[in-house]
Design a protein around this motif. Structure first.
Motif, PDB file in Angstrom:
ATOM      1  N   SER A  38       0.940  -1.188  -0.079  1.00 43.89           N
ATOM      2  CA  SER A  38      -0.127  -0.036  -0.017  1.00 43.89           C
ATOM      3  C   SER A  38       0.716   1.327  -0.054  1.00 43.89           C
ATOM      4  CB  SER A  38      -1.035   0.001   1.098  1.00 43.89           C
ATOM      5  OG  SER A  38      -0.342   0.234   2.479  1.00 43.89           O
ATOM      6  N   ASP A  39       2.364   1.049  -0.002  1.00 48.60           N
ATOM      7  CA  ASP A  39       2.989   2.282   0.291  1.00 48.60           C
ATOM      8  C   ASP A  39       4.108   2.399  -0.833  1.00 48.60           C
ATOM      9  OD1 ASP A  39       1.791   3.805   2.469  1.00 48.60           O
ATOM     10  OD2 ASP A  39       2.838   2.156   3.731  1.00 48.60           O
ATOM     11  N   ILE A  40       3.964   1.768  -1.971  1.00 44.87           N
ATOM     12  CA  ILE A  40       4.872   1.568  -3.089  1.00 44.87           C
ATOM     13  C   ILE A  40       5.215   2.976  -3.581  1.00 44.87           C
ATOM     14  CG2 ILE A  40       5.243   0.836  -5.467  1.00 44.87           C
ATOM     15  CD1 ILE A  40       3.975  -1.818  -4.700  1.00 44.87           C
ATOM     16  N   CYS A  41       6.280   3.388  -3.932  1.00 45.27           N
ATOM     17  CA  CYS A  41       6.497   4.752  -4.404  1.00 45.27           C
ATOM     18  C   CYS A  41       7.704   4.453  -5.587  1.00 45.27           C
ATOM     19  CB  CYS A  41       7.072   5.547  -3.295  1.00 45.27           C
ATOM     20  SG  CYS A  41       8.522   5.441  -2.603  1.00 45.27           S
ATOM     21  N   PRO A  42       7.786   5.550  -6.292  1.00 41.77           N
ATOM     22  CA  PRO A  42       8.785   5.634  -7.269  1.00 41.77           C
ATOM     23  C   PRO A  42      10.049   5.833  -6.634  1.00 41.77           C
ATOM     24  CG  PRO A  42       7.545   7.604  -7.509  1.00 41.77           C
ATOM     25  CD  PRO A  42       6.794   6.939  -6.512  1.00 41.77           C
ATOM     26  N   SER A  43      11.229   5.290  -7.463  1.00 37.26           N
ATOM     27  CA  SER A  43      12.478   5.559  -6.984  1.00 37.26           C
ATOM     28  C   SER A  43      13.340   5.626  -8.376  1.00 37.26           C
ATOM     29  CB  SER A  43      12.976   4.155  -6.219  1.00 37.26           C
ATOM     30  OG  SER A  43      14.471   4.004  -5.799  1.00 37.26           O
ATOM     31  N   GLN A  44      14.523   6.546  -8.171  1.00 37.30           N
ATOM     32  CA  GLN A  44      15.652   6.708  -8.927  1.00 37.30           C
ATOM     33  C   GLN A  44      16.670   5.581  -8.540  1.00 37.30           C
ATOM     34  OE1 GLN A  44      18.624   9.748  -8.176  1.00 37.30           O
ATOM     35  NE2 GLN A  44      17.536  10.706  -9.839  1.00 37.30           N
ATOM     36  N   VAL A  45      16.752   5.025  -7.428  1.00 39.84           N
ATOM     37  CA  VAL A  45      17.607   4.121  -7.040  1.00 39.84           C
ATOM     38  C   VAL A  45      16.986   2.738  -7.449  1.00 39.84           C
ATOM     39  CG1 VAL A  45      18.778   3.361  -5.065  1.00 39.84           C
ATOM     40  CG2 VAL A  45      18.127   5.497  -5.061  1.00 39.84           C
ATOM     41  N   ARG A  46      18.105   1.900  -7.926  1.00 39.18           N
ATOM     42  CA  ARG A  46      17.789   0.535  -8.161  1.00 39.18           C
ATOM     43  C   ARG A  46      18.642  -0.213  -7.358  1.00 39.18           C
ATOM     44  NH1 ARG A  46      13.982   2.539  -9.926  1.00 39.18           N
ATOM     45  NH2 ARG A  46      13.457   2.904 -12.235  1.00 39.18           N
ATOM     46  N   ILE A  47      18.095  -1.218  -6.653  1.00 35.20           N
ATOM     47  CA  ILE A  47      19.077  -2.189  -5.749  1.00 35.20           C
ATOM     48  C   ILE A  47      18.489  -3.502  -6.051  1.00 35.20           C
ATOM     49  CG2 ILE A  47      19.756  -2.794  -3.602  1.00 35.20           C
ATOM     50  CD1 ILE A  47      19.435   0.265  -2.834  1.00 35.20           C
ATOM     51  N   ALA A  48      19.492  -4.448  -6.628  1.00 33.11           N
ATOM     52  CA  ALA A  48      19.172  -5.827  -6.659  1.00 33.11           C
ATOM     53  C   ALA A  48      19.277  -6.587  -5.545  1.00 33.11           C
ATOM     54  CB  ALA A  48      19.862  -6.377  -7.862  1.00 33.11           C
ATOM     55  N   SER A  49      18.235  -7.491  -5.343  1.00 28.98           N
ATOM     56  CA  SER A  49      18.407  -8.592  -4.165  1.00 28.98           C
ATOM     57  C   SER A  49      19.509  -9.603  -4.601  1.00 28.98           C
ATOM     58  CB  SER A  49      17.094  -9.243  -3.961  1.00 28.98           C
ATOM     59  OG  SER A  49      16.471 -10.194  -5.168  1.00 28.98           O
ATOM     60  N   GLU A  50      19.729 -10.675  -3.399  1.00 27.31           N
ATOM     61  CA  GLU A  50      20.590 -11.645  -3.844  1.00 27.31           C
ATOM     62  C   GLU A  50      20.204 -12.509  -4.950  1.00 27.31           C
ATOM     63  OE1 GLU A  50      21.486 -13.707  -0.224  1.00 27.31           O
ATOM     64  OE2 GLU A  50      22.452 -12.191   0.786  1.00 27.31           O
ATOM     65  N   ASN A  51      19.091 -12.716  -5.212  1.00 23.56           N
ATOM     66  CA  ASN A  51      18.662 -13.390  -6.407  1.00 23.56           C
ATOM     67  C   ASN A  51      18.427 -12.803  -7.658  1.00 23.56           C
ATOM     68  OD1 ASN A  51      16.190 -12.437  -5.927  1.00 23.56           O
ATOM     69  ND2 ASN A  51      15.094 -14.076  -6.157  1.00 23.56           N
TER      70      ASN A  51
ATOM     71  N   LYS B 227      23.103   6.035  -0.392  1.00 23.00           N
ATOM     72  CA  LYS B 227      22.708   7.136   0.530  1.00 23.00           C
ATOM     73  C   LYS B 227      21.617   7.707  -0.382  1.00 23.00           C
ATOM     74  CE  LYS B 227      24.606  10.299   3.708  1.00 23.00           C
ATOM     75  NZ  LYS B 227      25.606  10.982   4.114  1.00 23.00           N
ATOM     76  N   MET B 228      20.476   7.824   0.391  1.00 23.96           N
ATOM     77  CA  MET B 228      18.985   8.544  -0.618  1.00 23.96           C
ATOM     78  C   MET B 228      18.637   9.534   0.316  1.00 23.96           C
ATOM     79  SD  MET B 228      17.773   4.455  -1.648  1.00 23.96           S
ATOM     80  CE  MET B 228      17.057   4.478  -0.049  1.00 23.96           C
ATOM     81  N   THR B 229      17.629  10.171  -0.267  1.00 25.29           N
ATOM     82  CA  THR B 229      16.583  11.140   0.299  1.00 25.29           C
ATOM     83  C   THR B 229      15.324  10.727  -0.391  1.00 25.29           C
ATOM     84  OG1 THR B 229      16.732  12.996  -1.370  1.00 25.29           O
ATOM     85  CG2 THR B 229      18.278  12.949   0.430  1.00 25.29           C
ATOM     86  N   THR B 230      14.359  11.088   0.261  1.00 24.86           N
ATOM     87  CA  THR B 230      12.829  11.031  -0.265  1.00 24.86           C
ATOM     88  C   THR B 230      12.199  12.222  -0.339  1.00 24.86           C
ATOM     89  OG1 THR B 230      10.937   9.633  -0.062  1.00 24.86           O
ATOM     90  CG2 THR B 230      11.980  10.229   2.267  1.00 24.86           C
ATOM     91  N   THR B 231      11.309  12.253  -1.411  1.00 31.23           N
ATOM     92  CA  THR B 231      10.735  13.567  -1.606  1.00 31.23           C
ATOM     93  C   THR B 231       9.514  13.368  -2.230  1.00 31.23           C
ATOM     94  OG1 THR B 231      11.323  13.574  -4.184  1.00 31.23           O
ATOM     95  CG2 THR B 231      12.722  14.858  -2.568  1.00 31.23           C
ATOM     96  N   GLU B 232       8.473  14.117  -2.605  1.00 30.04           N
ATOM     97  CA  GLU B 232       7.185  13.836  -3.160  1.00 30.04           C
ATOM     98  C   GLU B 232       7.354  13.009  -4.517  1.00 30.04           C
ATOM     99  OE1 GLU B 232       4.008  15.251  -2.307  1.00 30.04           O
ATOM    100  OE2 GLU B 232       4.796  15.768  -0.295  1.00 30.04           O
ATOM    101  N   GLN B 233       8.112  13.156  -5.166  1.00 27.69           N
ATOM    102  CA  GLN B 233       8.467  12.219  -6.205  1.00 27.69           C
ATOM    103  C   GLN B 233       9.131  10.866  -6.193  1.00 27.69           C
ATOM    104  OE1 GLN B 233       9.563  15.664  -6.320  1.00 27.69           O
ATOM    105  NE2 GLN B 233       7.784  16.173  -6.818  1.00 27.69           N
ATOM    106  N   GLY B 234       9.520  10.623  -4.947  1.00 24.96           N
ATOM    107  CA  GLY B 234      10.019   9.033  -4.444  1.00 24.96           C
ATOM    108  C   GLY B 234      11.382   9.452  -4.166  1.00 24.96           C
ATOM    109  N   TRP B 235      12.193   8.158  -4.112  1.00 20.84           N
ATOM    110  CA  TRP B 235      13.487   8.130  -3.718  1.00 20.84           C
ATOM    111  C   TRP B 235      14.491   8.704  -4.759  1.00 20.84           C
ATOM    112  CZ3 TRP B 235      14.665   6.909   1.172  1.00 20.84           C
ATOM    113  CH2 TRP B 235      13.586   6.188   1.973  1.00 20.84           C
ATOM    114  N   ARG B 236      15.438   9.288  -4.257  1.00 19.14           N
ATOM    115  CA  ARG B 236      16.589   9.869  -5.098  1.00 19.14           C
ATOM    116  C   ARG B 236      17.913   9.502  -4.456  1.00 19.14           C
ATOM    117  NH1 ARG B 236      13.179  10.217  -8.212  1.00 19.14           N
ATOM    118  NH2 ARG B 236      11.916  12.033  -8.601  1.00 19.14           N
ATOM    119  N   SER B 237      18.980   9.379  -5.415  1.00 15.87           N
ATOM    120  CA  SER B 237      20.161   8.956  -4.933  1.00 15.87           C
ATOM    121  C   SER B 237      20.973  10.020  -4.557  1.00 15.87           C
ATOM    122  CB  SER B 237      21.001   8.221  -6.110  1.00 15.87           C
ATOM    123  OG  SER B 237      22.397   7.840  -5.802  1.00 15.87           O
ATOM    124  N   LYS B 238      21.923   9.819  -3.341  1.00 20.30           N
ATOM    125  CA  LYS B 238      23.076  10.901  -3.009  1.00 20.30           C
ATOM    126  C   LYS B 238      24.192  10.400  -3.298  1.00 20.30           C
ATOM    127  CE  LYS B 238      22.150  14.064  -0.635  1.00 20.30           C
ATOM    128  NZ  LYS B 238      21.987  15.779  -0.859  1.00 20.30           N
TER     129      LYS B 238
END
Length: 168
Positions: free
Chosen positions: A81-94, A128-139
């Motif tokens: 219910s809280d999914i949001c956009p992200s500029q950051v991409r992180i892959a899981s172990e699989n 390192k990231m920040t979150t805004t109205e537009q979602g997650w942004r990389s720092k």
């Protein structure tokens, strides 16, 4: 006894050997999740972060020990219910990409250690990231410890996402 030890070795007269280590518990914010491929109604893993005083988030690492199937399903329904956009991409172990969520849930995790370096001696780097109205942004990325053997203990409804409750 001399310092720099990571635990106590107990040798029993029956030849059994035990290594006793302290446990570490950390409160961290959940910033992402992956789903189980074979059971899409369950969370496979969560991505955790801690917060700096300047309110930026640093990825701590992932946790796949989430409890029973029922607990995994309940957690996923909370997170979806809280999914949001992200500029950051992180892959899981699989290899699956984490789906990012708004930073609302605080998780208490237990771990055996925090690893600062890789086996070759280079530091571990996390986003390192920040979150805004537009979602997650990389720092960018910076050196940061990674949890070893994390296990989700519970969701902390008594904690909130701020630079005190989920602080570095």
């Amino acid at each position: 006894v001399e310092g720099k030890a990571e635990g106590i070795v107990i040798r029993h007269e029956s030849a059994l050997i035990y290594k006793v280590k302290p446990q570490i518990e950390i409160d961290a914010v959940i910033v992402g999740f992956t789903k189980r491929v074979d059971q899409a109604d369950q969370a496979r893993s969560i991505l955790l972060a801690l917060m700096w005083p300047d309110e930026t988030f640093q990825i701590l690492g992932a946790c796949g020990n989430l409890g029973s199937d029922t607990e995994r399903s309940a957690l996923l329904s909370q997170l979806e219910s809280d999914i949001c956009p992200s500029q950051v991409r992180i892959a899981s172990e699989n290899g699956g990409l984490y789906t990012f969520v708004k930073p609302k849930l605080v998780a208490q995790v237990r771990l055996t250690d925090i690893q600062m370096d890789r086996s070759d001696g280079t530091p571990t780097l996390t986003h390192k990231m920040t979150t805004t109205e537009q979602g997650w942004r990389s720092k960018g990325q910076s050196p940061f410890g990674r949890p070893i053997h994390p296990v989700l203990q519970r969701i902390r409804s008594d904690k909130s996402v701020n630079s005190h409750d989920v602080r570095v």
